[in-house]
Design an enzyme around this catalytic site. Structure first.
Site, PDB file in Angstrom:
ATOM      1  N   LYS A 146       0.837  -1.196   0.000  1.00  0.00           N
ATOM      2  CA  LYS A 146       0.000   0.000   0.000  1.00  0.00           C
ATOM      3  C   LYS A 146       0.878   1.255   0.000  1.00  0.00           C
ATOM      4  O   LYS A 146       1.974   1.266   0.573  1.00  0.00           O
ATOM      5  CB  LYS A 146      -0.871  -0.058   1.266  1.00  0.00           C
ATOM      6  CG  LYS A 146      -1.974   0.969   1.365  1.00  0.00           C
ATOM      7  CD  LYS A 146      -2.818   0.655   2.595  1.00  0.00           C
ATOM      8  CE  LYS A 146      -3.982   1.610   2.771  1.00  0.00           C
ATOM      9  NZ  LYS A 146      -4.868   1.167   3.871  1.00  0.00           N
ATOM     10  N   SER A 221      -9.465   1.235   2.570  1.00  0.00           N
ATOM     11  CA  SER A 221      -8.546   2.114   1.878  1.00  0.00           C
ATOM     12  C   SER A 221      -7.466   1.379   1.085  1.00  0.00           C
ATOM     13  O   SER A 221      -6.739   2.000   0.324  1.00  0.00           O
ATOM     14  CB  SER A 221      -7.905   3.083   2.871  1.00  0.00           C
ATOM     15  OG  SER A 221      -7.144   2.400   3.849  1.00  0.00           O
ATOM     16  N   SER A 245     -10.044  -1.520   6.268  1.00  0.00           N
ATOM     17  CA  SER A 245      -9.319  -1.143   5.050  1.00  0.00           C
ATOM     18  C   SER A 245      -8.581  -2.262   4.342  1.00  0.00           C
ATOM     19  O   SER A 245      -8.146  -2.100   3.207  1.00  0.00           O
ATOM     20  CB  SER A 245      -8.335  -0.009   5.352  1.00  0.00           C
ATOM     21  OG  SER A 245      -9.038   1.161   5.690  1.00  0.00           O
TER      22      SER A 245
END
Length: 559
Positions: A146, A221, A245
């Site tokens: 990420k 996310s 997320s």
């Protein structure tokens, strides 16, 4: 005049960053225009199933061998082939780099790409192998991460204008651990603005699409990870989870996702847009992958590496060999009346419980009063809103909020106007007083769950992963069925199970006054992945994984 200047300033920075990103994809890896034009355009407004439609193969960028490397192996299979020399790290890295580049052109899932650096690392690992040496248990395996994780020399902008001028000066601890284990870090993936929505869209990198249906969002996310893994552009991705997320992209994109107990997997030293020190509900790093075995490989190898030696925020507990009883006693978390479930979610949960019962496991139906999902969420939301750091970053850069943020605020207003609250009025308290009251309430709810768990003699719980499957862009909204587990700090796992199908077409779904959630449109959602969520109590990550494996095997045997 100042606002006009700042507006043109942020747009100029974005244009420059997007040009840089585009230039990093080699010309020979660019998808022919004819392939893109054969899809329903614009992609974000039309239903395109890039997975069933085999869009990566049709792009013609990967060789047959590269397609085989990216499609025919599990993570354990790749590691085995790398270890015995059937595959080289360079060819595996090149195959996944090319596939990630194709995925980027289809669904816009990447932020930073490190293709030349990754190939250099892979060559070094192959030379090491030729000398009869191994860099570690992940020797030669490409891993995507990420955007918030720092990789020295790259940006970690998290899609915010405020951080576009800063390059990372060192690696995040988890990146150093993965490298020490022999992994190859080759791409970073997209996230939502502020990392607090379930829709991976920001003003810097734009919007990530769901490869199963480009009309829908990939979740957030860690949505770039979910989309990339689903398209097999990564064998193993690393996301983070503070309200769902990891698990929301997993459920939206049809992957497995595991949210460990807080501080079990190193998550220090990453980019954050929150105020330093404002950490009350902790974000957790964890894996996304297309098979359960990959989840276990990641958790075990990282924890075996003694992450506490790299990251002082880690609880330095070794990986345990867990034993679980058979049959399992499985508690089923019912929907909260304020967050009713879409028909496919309801059906999937019922089918899973039925199959588990048929295989001899004991199913214990829990009550909404026992589970107190809305109450736990209210505590979490109030804790989150104590920190206004993210919004200050937006304002300072002069960038506007993305639509998904506005939609969440709208849903919160609906609940406020309906007077749906379980908490006392904190308006007379200062921020420190409010935090103390919320922490006391959180402790009380955790104690309630401890007692409930003991009273039912539970091993594991089965819960909705969300009210809904993936939904059209910007409409996911709140995430009550994942956030409550962050507040309790319970390890949890998303297990893919089926798809939205014709059985879900007949069911009507309407939100009543005072209820929150996305609307339901079967035509838009048909074919979207479905899943279940299983969880155990805090620090029982090993047991949670073992029981998730048992449940996954049970569901697969009936699939």
């Amino acid at each position: 005049m100042n606002s006009q200047n700042s507006l043109s300033d942020w747009q100029h920075k974005v244009a420059q960053k997007q040009r840089e990103c585009l230039q990093k994809i080699p010309a020979e890896w660019k998808i022919p225009e004819s392939i893109l034009s054969s899809l329903q355009l614009p992609l974000a407004e039309n239903k395109n199933d890039l997975i069933q439609g085999d869009a990566v193969r049709k792009a013609g960028i990967l060789t047959e061998r590269e397609l085989q490397i990216t499609e025919q192996y599990t993570v354990s299979g790749l590691l085995s082939a790398l270890a015995d020399g059937r595959l080289t790290s360079l060819e595996v890295t090149l195959a996944f780099s090319k596939r990630a580049a194709v995925a980027q052109q289809l669904v816009n899932c990447l932020t930073e790409t490190m293709f030349p650096e990754a190939q250099e690392r892979a060559k070094y690992l192959d030379e090491l192998k030729a000398q009869g040496k191994s860099a570690g248990p992940l020797h030669g395996l490409p891993i995507s991460i990420k955007d918030l994780f720092h990789v020295k020399g790259t940006h970690a902008s998290i899609g915010m204008i405020s951080f576009l001028d800063e390059k990372s000066t060192e690696n995040s601890p988890l990146v150093d651990i993965l490298l020490s284990l022999g992994a190859v870090i080759y791409v970073k993936t997209n996230i939502p603005q502020t990392m607090m929505t379930a829709d991976s869209h920001n003003n810097v990198f734009g919007r990530t699409l769901n490869p199963h249906n480009t009309l829908l969002g990939p979740g957030g996310s860690s949505g770039g990870e979910g989309a990339l893994v689903a398209l097999r552009g990564s064998p193993l991705g690393v996301g983070t989870d503070i309200g769902g997320s990891i698990r929301i992209p997993a459920l939206c994109c049809g992957t497995y996702g595991f949210r460990p107990s807080a501080s079990r997997i190193p998550n220090g030293g990453g980019r954050s847009c929150s105020t330093p020190g404002m950490k009350f509900i902790l974000s957790c790093a964890g894996p996304l992958a297309l098979d359960m075995d990959a989840i276990e490989v990641f958790l075990k190898t990282v924890i075996y590496a003694r992450p506490g030696l790299y990251d002082s925020s880690v609880i330095d507990v070794p990986w345990r060999q867990a034993t679980v009883r058979h049959p399992l006693r499985i508690g089923v978390v019912p929907p909260d009346s304020i967050f009713p479930l879409h028909p496919p979610v309801q059906r999937t949960l019922a089918e899973a419980a039925k199959l588990l019962k048929a295989q001899g496991h004991q199913i214990i139906e829990l009550s909404a009063d026992e589970c107190r999902v809305m109450e736990i969420n209210e505590v979490a939301w109030n804790i989150f809103t104590l920190d206004s750091g993210a919004m200050k970053h937006l304002q300072a850069a002069g960038e506007p909020s993305v639509p998904a943020l506005v939609n969440i605020q709208r849903q919160v207003e609906i609940l406020k106007q309906a007077g749906k609250t379980y908490l006392p009025d904190f308006s007379h308290l200062d921020r420190l007083g409010k935090l103390a009251a919320l922490n006391a309430k959180r402790a009380d709810l955790r104690e309630t769950w401890r007692k409930m768990w003991i009273s039912h003699d539970l091993d594991v719980c089965l819960a909705p992963p969300a009210q809904n499957t993936a939904v059209p862009h910007d409409l996911f909204g709140l995430a009550p069925y994942t956030t409550f587990l962050n507040c309790l700090d319970y390890p949890s796992c998303i297990i893919p199970f089926g798809r939205v199908n014709e059985m879900d077409a007949q069911e009507a779904f309407e939100l009543a006054p005072g209820q929150a959630g996305p609307t339901y449109n079967f035509t838009q959602l048909e074919g979207a992945p479905c899943s279940i969520q299983v969880f155990a109590t805090t620090m029982r990550d090993e047991e949670c994984l073992e029981m998730a494996k048992i449940i996954d095997k049970c569901l697969k045997s009936e699939a």
